[in-house]
Scaffold this motif. Sequence first.
Motif, PDB file in Angstrom:
ATOM      1  N   THR A  20      21.511  -5.318  60.233  1.00  0.00           N
ATOM      2  CA  THR A  20      21.803  -5.894  61.545  1.00  0.00           C
ATOM      3  C   THR A  20      21.413  -7.374  61.643  1.00  0.00           C
ATOM      4  O   THR A  20      21.398  -7.943  62.735  1.00  0.00           O
ATOM      5  CB  THR A  20      21.071  -5.116  62.653  1.00  0.00           C
ATOM      6  OG1 THR A  20      19.661  -5.128  62.399  1.00  0.00           O
ATOM      7  CG2 THR A  20      21.559  -3.670  62.708  1.00  0.00           C
TER       8      THR A  20
ATOM      9  N   ASP B 296      26.934  -4.670  64.577  1.00  0.00           N
ATOM     10  CA  ASP B 296      26.923  -3.286  65.055  1.00  0.00           C
ATOM     11  C   ASP B 296      27.984  -2.450  64.337  1.00  0.00           C
ATOM     12  O   ASP B 296      27.792  -1.257  64.088  1.00  0.00           O
ATOM     13  CB  ASP B 296      27.160  -3.240  66.567  1.00  0.00           C
ATOM     14  CG  ASP B 296      25.987  -3.807  67.352  1.00  0.00           C
ATOM     15  OD1 ASP B 296      24.863  -3.788  66.820  1.00  0.00           O
ATOM     16  OD2 ASP B 296      26.195  -4.277  68.482  1.00  0.00           O
TER      17      ASP B 296
ATOM     18  N   VAL C 220      26.856  -0.944  60.857  1.00  0.00           N
ATOM     19  CA  VAL C 220      25.951   0.205  60.772  1.00  0.00           C
ATOM     20  C   VAL C 220      26.734   1.435  60.321  1.00  0.00           C
ATOM     21  O   VAL C 220      27.713   1.834  60.949  1.00  0.00           O
ATOM     22  CB  VAL C 220      25.266   0.467  62.128  1.00  0.00           C
ATOM     23  CG1 VAL C 220      24.405   1.728  62.056  1.00  0.00           C
ATOM     24  CG2 VAL C 220      24.418  -0.726  62.532  1.00  0.00           C
TER      25      VAL C 220
END
Length: 453
Positions: free
Chosen positions: A28, A119, A122
């Motif tokens: 991230t 995001d 992930v």
Amino acid sequence: MLKSFISPLESTGKNCRIQLSGLDLWITLRITRLFVYPKEINIDKLKESVSRALSIWPIMSGRYIVIDNDKHFIEMSDNPIPFCFIKNDLLDKSPFDSNMILNVIDCSYLSFIDPIDVDKLVGGSLDEPLLRLKLTHIEKSNEWIIGVSGSHIVGDGDTFLKFFNQISRFYQDIYTIEFYPIFERHLWNKDDFNQSILSRIKYVSECRSCEETQKKIFDDQKNLYQINLEFSSEQINKLRCLADDGNQITNQDALIAYIISTLNRYCYPKTDQRHILHATTVINFRGVSDSIASKDFAGNGFFLLTSDDFEDSESILNIAKTIRQSINQSRDPIYLQSCLSTVDHLMRQLINDNKSSNVFFFNNDIFINSNYRYDWINLVDFGYKDQCRYYSPWTGRLYISVSRLNPFFDGNNWIRTDKNGAYLAFLIENDMKDLFINAYKNDIQQSFQYVKL
């Protein structure tokens, strides 16, 4: 805004998969860089140069994938990378001054980058690129800004610097290849986990939840004050002479020792629970052993190592010596392998537990992340020697970022008179800023005559 894509000149990745180690799993986090130039960057030539570089660096045009929840890869799929160009006719000039570290609360820098969506990464993504570029032309000042947003999974600052140095060289019609990057990672054995070093790598052994970490980052940026310091090469040499007692102290060791000593003497006395007892340094482990990572390794070639406690936490001699001893210890291949195997295991564990690395919740520590060894300004100058300005967002509480000095504007041109000077930035409590700044100014005026040796 004009949006397009830049494809590699040749498809060299061939969908080869590079298996990532735990040390790469900064999923991230982004590598964000801004480069400001005083005159035109030719768009077609820039895109051609990026295209050539992607053929040598196919990992930059790859995709991050996860298999069976615990095997992480970058597939070098030769995808095109997004490229944006925008003309800005509103600003009179670049909004950035000489301070190289940008405060993330002031979001003005965001309009100059096209951020990757971490995001989406992930769990892996076949759609989200690992690198995005944006070029902005400020028409009134004729300044040109290259904004870089890259995934930290691909590599660290060293990796991105070498990639953009290659682009800069191609842009200047320098086609010799100084080295070919090595992408393969060392895959560590979890059986080499070393319980005894956990206190030296607390950033992964004492993790917090992602929510706690994000709140701490935001609160610190909002409530603390950013210290920005400049040291001339002459001042740095003076400090190094004061701090070196035959222990092969470097310029960086001396600078950090001075900062710690000053903070402890004027801001955090020994009765204060924030008194600094040790230092944690970002260690570049390239070149220690080719079996671990050669100097041409293109990945995340770093870890954080905490020093022993200082015997005298106000003495620049003792502080510099203690920091140098911890760095020298990391140059022992056997000890380094033990550290990296342990960090690898803990990084994988924190990803599985949805936790975050921790450089925020320690009272007696200070963190050092130095780019002083790298001359970003001339290595990515696109032919504008000593005129490129370099910026990066974020620093934290007592998280010291170190770089070379940016050029300054003399009224007519951007010039650079001290290539070995240093810029430092970190956050500090508001009620401590004047104490520190006044002590620093007095030391500068008195040529460090009264620092504690």
